[in-house]
Motif scaffolding. Structure first.
Motif, PDB file in Angstrom:
ATOM      1  N   LYS A   2       0.952  -1.161  -0.111  1.00 44.72           N
ATOM      2  CA  LYS A   2       0.033  -0.170  -0.030  1.00 44.72           C
ATOM      3  C   LYS A   2       0.854   1.222   0.171  1.00 44.72           C
ATOM      4  CE  LYS A   2      -3.815  -2.168   2.163  1.00 44.72           C
ATOM      5  NZ  LYS A   2      -3.524  -3.674   2.138  1.00 44.72           N
ATOM      6  N   LYS A  87      -3.130  10.220  10.002  1.00 46.09           N
ATOM      7  CA  LYS A  87      -3.465   9.386  11.374  1.00 46.09           C
ATOM      8  C   LYS A  87      -4.727   8.482  11.251  1.00 46.09           C
ATOM      9  CE  LYS A  87      -1.008  12.610  14.533  1.00 46.09           C
ATOM     10  NZ  LYS A  87      -1.043  13.508  15.449  1.00 46.09           N
ATOM     11  N   ASP A  90      -3.985   5.377   9.112  1.00 47.62           N
ATOM     12  CA  ASP A  90      -3.149   4.551   9.875  1.00 47.62           C
ATOM     13  C   ASP A  90      -4.039   3.729  10.797  1.00 47.62           C
ATOM     14  OD1 ASP A  90      -0.679   4.880   8.813  1.00 47.62           O
ATOM     15  OD2 ASP A  90       0.040   6.506  10.581  1.00 47.62           O
ATOM     16  N   LYS A  91      -5.114   4.028  11.071  1.00 51.51           N
ATOM     17  CA  LYS A  91      -5.912   3.239  11.981  1.00 51.51           C
ATOM     18  C   LYS A  91      -6.616   2.127  11.276  1.00 51.51           C
ATOM     19  CE  LYS A  91      -6.898   6.850  15.461  1.00 51.51           C
ATOM     20  NZ  LYS A  91      -7.976   7.457  16.241  1.00 51.51           N
ATOM     21  N   THR A  93      -5.462   0.637   7.935  1.00 50.56           N
ATOM     22  CA  THR A  93      -4.504   0.165   7.136  1.00 50.56           C
ATOM     23  C   THR A  93      -2.950   0.399   7.642  1.00 50.56           C
ATOM     24  OG1 THR A  93      -3.899  -0.481   4.898  1.00 50.56           O
ATOM     25  CG2 THR A  93      -4.418   1.535   5.225  1.00 50.56           C
ATOM     26  N   THR A  94      -2.152  -0.578   6.860  1.00 43.77           N
ATOM     27  CA  THR A  94      -0.542  -0.058   7.037  1.00 43.77           C
ATOM     28  C   THR A  94       0.003   0.272   5.780  1.00 43.77           C
ATOM     29  OG1 THR A  94      -0.599  -1.783   8.621  1.00 43.77           O
ATOM     30  CG2 THR A  94       1.594  -1.204   7.799  1.00 43.77           C
ATOM     31  N   ILE A  95       0.576   1.342   5.763  1.00 45.95           N
ATOM     32  CA  ILE A  95       1.433   1.990   4.615  1.00 45.95           C
ATOM     33  C   ILE A  95       2.540   1.743   4.352  1.00 45.95           C
ATOM     34  CG2 ILE A  95       1.763   4.312   3.416  1.00 45.95           C
ATOM     35  CD1 ILE A  95      -1.293   3.700   3.556  1.00 45.95           C
ATOM     36  N   ASP A  96       3.130   1.234   3.430  1.00 44.75           N
ATOM     37  CA  ASP A  96       4.465   0.675   3.164  1.00 44.75           C
ATOM     38  C   ASP A  96       5.302   1.675   2.792  1.00 44.75           C
ATOM     39  OD1 ASP A  96       4.013  -2.294   3.474  1.00 44.75           O
ATOM     40  OD2 ASP A  96       2.385  -1.912   2.123  1.00 44.75           O
ATOM     41  N   TYR A 172       5.469  10.948   8.063  1.00 47.11           N
ATOM     42  CA  TYR A 172       5.884   9.851   7.493  1.00 47.11           C
ATOM     43  C   TYR A 172       7.361   9.637   7.495  1.00 47.11           C
ATOM     44  CZ  TYR A 172       1.209   8.909   5.600  1.00 47.11           C
ATOM     45  OH  TYR A 172       0.071   8.680   5.599  1.00 47.11           O
ATOM     46  N   LYS A 175       8.621   7.729  10.329  1.00 47.83           N
ATOM     47  CA  LYS A 175       8.355   6.431  10.141  1.00 47.83           C
ATOM     48  C   LYS A 175       9.331   5.610   9.354  1.00 47.83           C
ATOM     49  CE  LYS A 175       3.191   6.777  10.916  1.00 47.83           C
ATOM     50  NZ  LYS A 175       2.981   5.486  11.779  1.00 47.83           N
TER      51      LYS A 175
END
Length: 201
Positions: A2, A87, A90-91, A93-96, A172, A175
């Motif tokens: 994603k 934010k 992120d709750k 799904t997970t972003i790659d 980001y 992260k």
């Protein structure tokens, strides 16, 4: 995988998101809102909000996105636009990877001055850089294309974008999933770098 494509209006987010199809399912909040079923409860609510000229609240947009995340490969076209939206995303799904398309304000103003869009399917064109096959007609649905904003309107949009992007960038970047691409080159060069980046582990 994603991924998110970020960048100022006119940086090419929509173009590159479309080029990634069908390997990636493209999610554009603009398209989701345009094609919402007005006969559903949420559709009626969104229709009422838009008819009053208001912005659709983030929690409703996230609900729409959540319904669309049913494939492994997703590309978010220009979403999130604020730190709050990032934010909320992120709750669910997970972003790659997050890819920032970097373009100066001066070039954006020149690009958008020649930009056209199909109001029916949302596809974007440019008189010089990405013209339709037939002048003034959408390649996808054959509807008449419309010109976008004037220079003053573009500058206002860029002011809002520049205010919001710093917070999203920092979010980001911390992260360690943020990547930058020079988007002042040709479409072919930019897309080649994008594909290379997405293929890296």
């Amino acid at each position: 995988m994603k991924i998110i494509l970020l960048g100022p209006p006119g940086s090419g987010k929509g173009t590159y998101a479309q080029m990634l199809e069908p390997k990636f399912k493209r999610i554009s909040t603009g398209d989701l809102l345009r094609h919402i079923n007005k006969n559903t409860k949420i559709g009626k609510e969104i229709s009422d909000i838009l008819s009053e000229g208001r912005l659709v609240p983030d929690d409703i947009v996230i609900k729409l996105i959540e319904k669309e995340i049913n494939k492994e490969n997703i590309v978010f076209d220009g979403f999130p636009r604020t730190l709050e939206q990032a934010k909320l995303l992120d709750k669910i799904t997970t972003i790659d990877k997050v890819v920032l398309l970097k373009v100066s304000d001066d070039i954006i103003i020149k690009r958008l001055a020649g930009r056209m869009q199909c109001l029916k399917c949302g596809r974007v064109y440019h008189i010089k850089n990405n013209p339709p096959k037939k002048k003034g007609i959408c390649d996808n649905c054959f509807s008449i294309l419309h010109r976008r904003e004037d220079e003053n309107a573009i500058k206002k949009r860029l002011k809002i974008y520049n205010k919001n992007i710093k917070q999203i960038y920092d979010y980001y970047n911390k992260k360690e999933i943020l990547y930058e691409i020079d988007a002042e080159r040709t479409i072919k060069e930019i897309f080649k770098d994008l594909e290379k980046l997405l293929n890296e582990k």
